[in-house]
Design an enzyme around this catalytic site. Structure first.
Site, mmCIF file in Angstrom:
data_model
loop_
_atom_site.group_PDB
_atom_site.id
_atom_site.type_symbol
_atom_site.label_atom_id
_atom_site.label_comp_id
_atom_site.label_asym_id
_atom_site.label_seq_id
_atom_site.Cartn_x
_atom_site.Cartn_y
_atom_site.Cartn_z
ATOM 1 N N LYS A 189 34.102 53.536 33.041
ATOM 2 C CA LYS A 189 35.381 53.821 33.668
ATOM 3 C C LYS A 189 36.395 54.225 32.609
ATOM 4 C CE LYS A 189 38.580 51.295 36.782
ATOM 5 N NZ LYS A 189 38.724 49.984 37.473
ATOM 6 N N SER A 219 39.006 50.105 42.444
ATOM 7 C CA SER A 219 39.481 51.265 41.718
ATOM 8 C C SER A 219 38.390 51.998 40.945
ATOM 9 C CB SER A 219 40.581 50.841 40.743
ATOM 10 O OG SER A 219 40.080 49.956 39.754
ATOM 11 N N SER A 254 37.659 45.413 42.214
ATOM 12 C CA SER A 254 37.494 46.834 41.903
ATOM 13 C C SER A 254 36.114 47.254 41.423
ATOM 14 C CB SER A 254 38.538 47.265 40.861
ATOM 15 O OG SER A 254 39.818 47.287 41.434
#
Length: 374
Positions: free
Chosen positions: A26, A102, A126
């Site tokens: 990420k 997310s 997330s």
């Protein structure tokens, strides 16, 4: 500057390291030679990073190959994964549904088979939420188990680096290379306590899923679950205000994320103290249940994942973290695994274990997924 992103979830592709396991990270984790943009245009002029995040360095040193960085909900502050600037990845198995946030891109690149595993971050669900939306496994280790050195934001009492994979065996391999031991596969699954907290049809299907592999859990309530969810929102609002409010002066943070960041400015000292008291009560309640059975089980999401169109209505997604966020507050490890579909949308089972029992969660997920296939 608009990033060049791919609909499968990559924001940048490259190859670093040599080994037998490929992974992606990420874009809130530092990778030397690249900017950490966190899906936010306010960070386009940030400096190129000089050092890898500790967890990235460890994986590269232990036979893993980094294939790129992935898209996310802006500043990792949202649950849908929709990002008009940084890119919204297509949910590979359910293309009309949100990829979840997310850590949307990290889930998508695993679900599509682009990499063996990926890293995301989980402050309020997330990792587990996008894993549930994309039909894969997602592990949130206990708080502090995996290093957050070189991870944005630098300070958090909730955030954990987590791992996505398509199989529990790959999770085992990744954790072992991070010095988190996972023992051999289980012969027998430990006792489980089931907490009914989702829509009745989702809970019923999860119980059917468990019964289908010969598991008949005990039943219990977790009365502080809702309070823990709300306390988690209070704390993340405060901590994200501290971390990101300087970016608001640029005018480049998207309006919806900026609004959520500003909400943290008005969190009072009393509200924080109340939230910390809830943290203590909820942690004690979870520990008490885990003293009776080694595993807790409940739905990952309380409702079915929405479509991209449905997610344009903020009210449709506001409570999707209701069953995952509490375990960020308490710091317990939790894992999500796919458990079928309802009305063409994925359903996922969440398992929670005592602190330090990440290995047991991976073993339990392997036991369940292996028997389901057979």
């Amino acid at each position: 500057m608009q990033p060049v992103y791919e609909s499968n979830g990559f924001v940048e592709r490259f190859t670093l390291g040599e080994g037998d396991l490929s992974f992606a990270v990420k874009d809130t984790l530092d990778v030397a030679g690249y900017r950490t943009l966190a899906g936010c245009p306010a960070l386009v002029d940030t400096l190129v990073v000089q050092h890898h995040a500790t967890i990235v360095e460890t994986l590269l040193e232990n036979g893993c190959v980094l294939n790129g960085k992935t898209t996310l909900h802006e500043l990792a502050f949202g649950v849908t994964g929709i990002n008009a600037w940084g890119g919204t990845p297509v949910n590979p198995l359910y293309p009309t549904l949100i990829p979840g946030g997310s850590s949307s891109g990290s889930a998508a690149v695993v679900a599509s088979g682009e990499v063996d595993f990926s890293l995301g971050t989980d402050t309020g669900g997330s990792v587990r939420m996008p894993a549930a939306c994309c039909g894969i496994l997602g592990l949130k280790p206990g708080y502090g188990v995996l290093s957050r050195q070189g991870v944005m934001p630098a300070d958090s009492s909730l955030d954990c680096v987590g791992i996505f994979a398509r199989s529990a065996d790959v999770l085992r391999q990744a954790l072992n290379r991070l010095d988190v031991p996972v023992d051999a596969p289980l012969d027998t699954l430990p006792e489980i306590t089931f907490i009914a907290a989702a829509l009745p049809e989702i809970d019923a299907q999860l119980l059917t899923f468990l019964a289908g592999v010969g598991v008949h859990p005990q039943r219990a309530e977790l009365l502080t679950l809702t309070d823990a969810h709300l306390a988690g929102i209070t704390i993340i609002s405060h901590e994200n205000w501290l971390a990101f409010n300087p970016l608001l002066a640029t005018g480049a943070v998207s309006a919806d994320v900026a609004t959520r960041i500003r909400s943290g400015e008005i969190v009072t000292a009393k509200a924080l103290d109340d939230a910390e008291q809830v943290r203590q009560r909820f942690t004690a309640d979870v520990d008490a249940l885990l003293a009776k059975t080694p595993l807790l089980a409940l739905a990952t999401l309380p409702d079915l994942p929405p479509t991209l169109v449905e997610a344009n209505d903020p009210l449709s997604v506001v409570n999707l973290t209701r069953l995952v966020r509490p375990f960020n507050l308490s710091g317990h490890p939790a894992i999500t695994l796919p458990a079928g579909e309802h009305s063409g949308r994925p359903i996922a089972l969440q398992l929670v274990a005592r602190k330090g029992a990440e290995g047991l969660l991976v073993q339990a997920a392997e036991w369940l997924t292996t028997r389901r296939r057979h």
